[in-house]
Design a protein around this motif. Structure first.
Motif, PDB file in Angstrom:
ATOM      1  N   THR A 106       0.829  -1.201   0.000  1.00 50.10           N
ATOM      2  CA  THR A 106       0.000   0.000   0.000  1.00 50.10           C
ATOM      3  C   THR A 106       0.863   1.250   0.000  1.00 50.10           C
ATOM      4  O   THR A 106       1.879   1.332   0.685  1.00 50.10           O
ATOM      5  N   ARG A 147      -1.622  -6.693  -2.107  1.00 42.05           N
ATOM      6  CA  ARG A 147      -2.429  -5.604  -1.545  1.00 42.05           C
ATOM      7  C   ARG A 147      -1.763  -4.287  -1.927  1.00 42.05           C
ATOM      8  O   ARG A 147      -0.712  -3.939  -1.373  1.00 42.05           O
ATOM      9  N   ALA A 204      -3.351  -1.079  -2.474  1.00 41.28           N
ATOM     10  CA  ALA A 204      -4.207   0.105  -2.390  1.00 41.28           C
ATOM     11  C   ALA A 204      -3.353   1.369  -2.362  1.00 41.28           C
ATOM     12  O   ALA A 204      -2.306   1.417  -1.718  1.00 41.28           O
ATOM     13  N   ARG A 221      -6.764 -11.253  -8.310  1.00 41.30           N
ATOM     14  CA  ARG A 221      -7.271 -10.975  -6.951  1.00 41.30           C
ATOM     15  C   ARG A 221      -6.496  -9.871  -6.219  1.00 41.30           C
ATOM     16  O   ARG A 221      -6.651  -9.667  -5.019  1.00 41.30           O
ATOM     17  N   ASP A 235      -5.529  -6.212  -4.899  1.00 34.22           N
ATOM     18  CA  ASP A 235      -6.329  -5.044  -4.521  1.00 34.22           C
ATOM     19  C   ASP A 235      -5.618  -3.782  -5.012  1.00 34.22           C
ATOM     20  O   ASP A 235      -4.570  -3.410  -4.482  1.00 34.22           O
ATOM     21  N   SER A 284      -7.282  -0.831  -5.234  1.00 37.90           N
ATOM     22  CA  SER A 284      -8.218   0.268  -4.971  1.00 37.90           C
ATOM     23  C   SER A 284      -7.466   1.581  -4.724  1.00 37.90           C
ATOM     24  O   SER A 284      -6.464   1.624  -4.025  1.00 37.90           O
ATOM     25  N   THR A 330      -9.380  -8.906 -10.169  1.00 33.43           N
ATOM     26  CA  THR A 330      -8.613  -7.792  -9.588  1.00 33.43           C
ATOM     27  C   THR A 330      -9.585  -6.712  -9.127  1.00 33.43           C
ATOM     28  O   THR A 330     -10.569  -6.409  -9.813  1.00 33.43           O
ATOM     29  N   TYR A 331      -9.302  -6.156  -7.991  1.00 38.17           N
ATOM     30  CA  TYR A 331     -10.202  -5.176  -7.386  1.00 38.17           C
ATOM     31  C   TYR A 331      -9.694  -3.773  -7.691  1.00 38.17           C
ATOM     32  O   TYR A 331      -8.618  -3.375  -7.201  1.00 38.17           O
TER      33      TYR A 331
END
Lengths: 419, 331
Positions: free
Chosen positions: B229, B247, B249, B265, B267, B269, B286-287
């Motif tokens: 992140t 992850r 973000a 998968r 993240d 965001s 994928t988010y």
């Protein structure tokens, strides 16, 4: 050939280049001052248009070189992109030459541009009058030199001839105003023979002598009209003669020029200039004279002399210098600090461990010093010679010699093997 | 005993100097190969260019010692105190430094090839230009891991080194050679890795939050389940990297090369992917909530079940992309 046609031909070459995308990236950034990684965007602009933008954006090879290498300096893969920048420069430089040949306004225009834009570039010399026939000849010669593939090395030789110092910085070399330099050299060496002798002397002191001999021959050919227009040709040098085979036997003290066909044998004792204060110059003093043969063509149409095969296509492809690899190889076989001190001593002055130079040594990373050594010494033999000599002068000569051997061994893959 | 007496006794064949009080001794250039100085007090001693290969220095006090240019190859330095020691250009190839205290030491241009550094504390040490190829900094247990908090590791050569689980928060590793390094489960939070070469590195499950990767080379890096992140990956080259379940973000990925990456998968965001190249990327599930994907190149990318409903998708190149519903993109 018009500039447009030449740009079209270059566009085709670049489009088929293995690194076409990186070439595009460089040119795109030089034109827009923006780095673009998106392939689609990069490929939106057709090659000829991209090259046209680049060509007309920069008024001469100097400005183009500054712009392209300026981009490279900001990149991570500088080695790779430097080579591509040089390709772009090499391809486009002759086009500026064509332009100069087409118009006698070249100098005046350039002078105006630089005066307005920047003081950084050397302005043209005020004594060059574009309407003067001699000046036109000089401009043409400058353009022809510029158009040569080896124009950077030609600039090095001519600069050294004029200023008695060796310049390695490509940016500085590209900033040299060739027309002014040639004008100055003409005044300094009033005859072609004077010019030739002095040039031979410079070449004789270089480590890459064989390569530079071919370049010197090309220079001599290109500057021919300069002396042809002003002086009667020297019959001994065969300006009006059929092709002459020239054999140069050079020792630091003498140059022998032998014309085989005319059986004329000239021997001129020359005292080499004291260039020892210029560390960038390579002095490979060999007891065995080197003999190089090449045709000295006497035509005045600026056809370059045929360079030796080594210049046409390098027989050996050297690997890219790997700073981590070199450092690792040195550390494995020598004391890192002894090796660092040795490299420091060669590049600066002999280091003594009881001196107050530790802080200076600490601020210079070891791999930077090794890379500088590699850049400083153009042949492996010369590097070895310097390493050995310096190691013997340092404290702990045995360990320093071991360090010298480790450095030499680690650097060897990055030099052209000696014959 | 003074320095000369020590050297004389060693020259006469004596090698056992366990717990000897040698603080402040001048032993520069001394030949002490294989000497046993276990638990010796050598604080502030001068050992410049000393020959100490295979010396036994376990639990020795070498704090503030001058060891620049010393040869400590294969020396036993387990549990030694090297706090604030000067090891500029020293050779420690194959040395055993497990659990040594090397805090604030200078290891500038030192040779640490194949050194065992498990459980060492290198916090605040200066390792600029040091060579640590094949060195082992692997975590033994959570409570027994190498710490490099705030260490200076610019241009360091750690190719192939094992730093599994190592503590490297805020470490400066700019321009370092980190090819094929094992950083699995390591803590690199807020480290500076700008311009570093991490191609083929193993970073799975590492903490990379807030890391500066600007201009770094991460081609083919294994980065599954990383916590990344707010990391800065602007213009980084991640071609072929494995980022499954990452992850990411608020990660900065503007103009990054993400060709052929696997982001299944992951993240992303609120991440910034402006003008990134995602050609042939695998982005299954994928988010991308409020992800800025302006100008991204998604040519031939696989976006099956990807969450794109709130992403910013202007000027996107979709040619050949497989859309979230499984259909192929059509103009």
């Amino acid at each position: 050939m018009s500039v447009q046609t030449s740009l079209g031909a270059i566009a085709q070459t670049f489009a088929q280049h293995n690194n076409a995308l990186r070439l595009r990236k460089l040119i795109f950034c030089a034109c827009t001052q923006r780095w673009e990684s998106d392939r689609t965007r990069l490929e939106q602009q057709p090659w000829p248009q991209l090259l046209q933008d680049l060509y007309y954006r920069y008024p001469n090879p100097e400005a183009l070189g500054d712009a392209i290498f300026g981009v490279v300096k900001q990149l991570n893969r500088q080695g790779e992109y430097s080579r591509l920048a040089q390709i772009i420069l090499d391809q486009l430089t002759p086009l500026y030459g064509e332009n100069a040949t087409e118009t006698t306004q070249f100098l005046t225009e350039q002078t105006q541009f630089f005066n307005e834009e920047t003081q950084f570039f050397a302005p043209t010399a005020p004594h060059l009058d574009p309407d003067d026939p001699d000046t036109t000849t000089i401009i043409t010669i400058a353009a022809n030199l510029n158009a040569m593939e080896q124009n950077l090395r030609m600039r090095k030789l001519l600069w050294c001839l004029r200023h008695n110092s060796w310049e390695n910085d490509p940016q500085a070399l590209l900033r040299i105003d060739l027309a002014t330099l040639i004008g100055d050299l003409q005044q300094e060496y009033p005859t072609r023979e004077d010019f030739k002798q002095a040039l031979g002397q410079v070449v004789g002191n270089l480590s890459r002598r064989r390569e530079y001999e071919a370049i010197a021959a090309s220079i001599l050919e290109i500057i021919n009209p300069l002396y042809h227009a002003m002086f009667s040709p020297d019959p001994n040098l065969g300006d009006a003669l059929p092709p002459v085979v020239m054999v140069m036997e050079q020792t630091p003290a003498a140059t022998t020029i032998q014309s085989l066909e005319t059986e004329v044998h000239l021997q001129t004792a020359i005292s080499p200039p004291d260039l020892s204060e210029f560390p960038a110059l390579d002095f490979l003093k060999s007891d065995n004279p080197t003999t190089t043969e090449y045709d000295l063509k006497t035509s005045t149409n600026f056809t370059p002399a045929q360079p030796p095969p080594a210049l046409q296509s390098p027989a050996v492809k050297l690997p890219d210098y790997d700073r981590y690899g070199v450092r690792l190889a040195v550390m494995k076989y020598a004391n890192p600090l002894r090796a660092k001190i040795l490299a420091f001593s060669i590049l600066n002055h002999n280091f003594t461990t009881d001196s107050h130079e530790w802080s200076s040594l600490r601020t210079q990373p070891f791999d930077d010093l090794l890379r500088l050594l590699h850049e400083e010494y153009s042949t492996w033999d010369h590097l070895v010679e310097k390493l050995t000599a310096t190691a013997a002068q340092l404290e702990a000569p045995a360990e320093s010699t071991q360090a010298a051997e480790a450095i030499a061994k680690a650097m060897k893959p990055y030099y052209i093997p000696s014959r | 005993m003074n320095a000369q007496q020590l050297c004389d006794r060693y020259a006469a064949g004596e090698t056992e100097f366990v717990a000897a009080p040698l603080g402040g001794f001048n032993l520069a250039g001394a030949d002490l190969i294989g000497i046993n100085l276990t638990r010796a007090d050598l604080h502030s001693a001068s050992l410049m260019f000393a020959y100490l290969s295979r010396a036994k220095l376990a639990k020795a006090n070498l704090s503030g010692a001058k060891l620049s240019g010393a040869n400590l190859n294969q020396a036993l330095l387990t549990g030694a105190n090297l706090h604030n020691a000067d090891l500029h250009g020293a050779s420690l190839q194959g040395a055993d430094l497990r659990s040594a205290n090397i805090t604030l030491a200078t290891l500038l241009d030192a040779n640490l090839i194949e050194a065992d550094l498990r459980g060492t504390n290198l916090s605040g040490a200066n390792l600029t230009g040091a060579c640590l190829r094949g060195a082992n900094l692997r975590e033994e247990k959570r409570t027994y891991s190498s710490s490099l908090t705030g260490a200076i590791l610019c241009n360091v050569d750690l190719q192939g080194a094992n730093l599994k689980g190592a503590d490297l928060p805020r470490a400066n590793m700019s321009g370092a050679n980190l090819r094929e390094v094992n950083f699995r489960n390591a803590d690199l939070s807020e480290a500076n890795l700008s311009g570093a070469d991490l191609s083929g590195a193993f970073l799975s499950e590492a903490n990379l939050s807030g890391v500066n990767f600007a201009g770094a080379l991460l081609t083919g890096a294994k980065m599954e389940r990383v916590l990344m992140t707010e990391a800065d990956l602007t213009k980084a080259d991640l071609a072929g990297a494995l980022l499954i379940d990452a992850r990411m973000a608020k990660t900065q990925l503007a103009a990054a090369n993400l060709t052929g990456v696997r982001l299944n998968r992951a993240d992303l965001s609120r991440a910034n992917l402006k003008n990134a190249n995602l050609t042939e990327a695998e982005m299954i599930e994928t988010y991308c909530a409020r992800t800025d994907m302006t100008g991204v190149n998604l040519t031939n990318a696989n976006l099956v079940r990807a969450e794109l409903s709130t992403a910013i998708l202007t000027w996107v190149e979709w040619r050949g992309a497989t859309m979230p519903d499984g259909s192929e993109y059509r103009d």
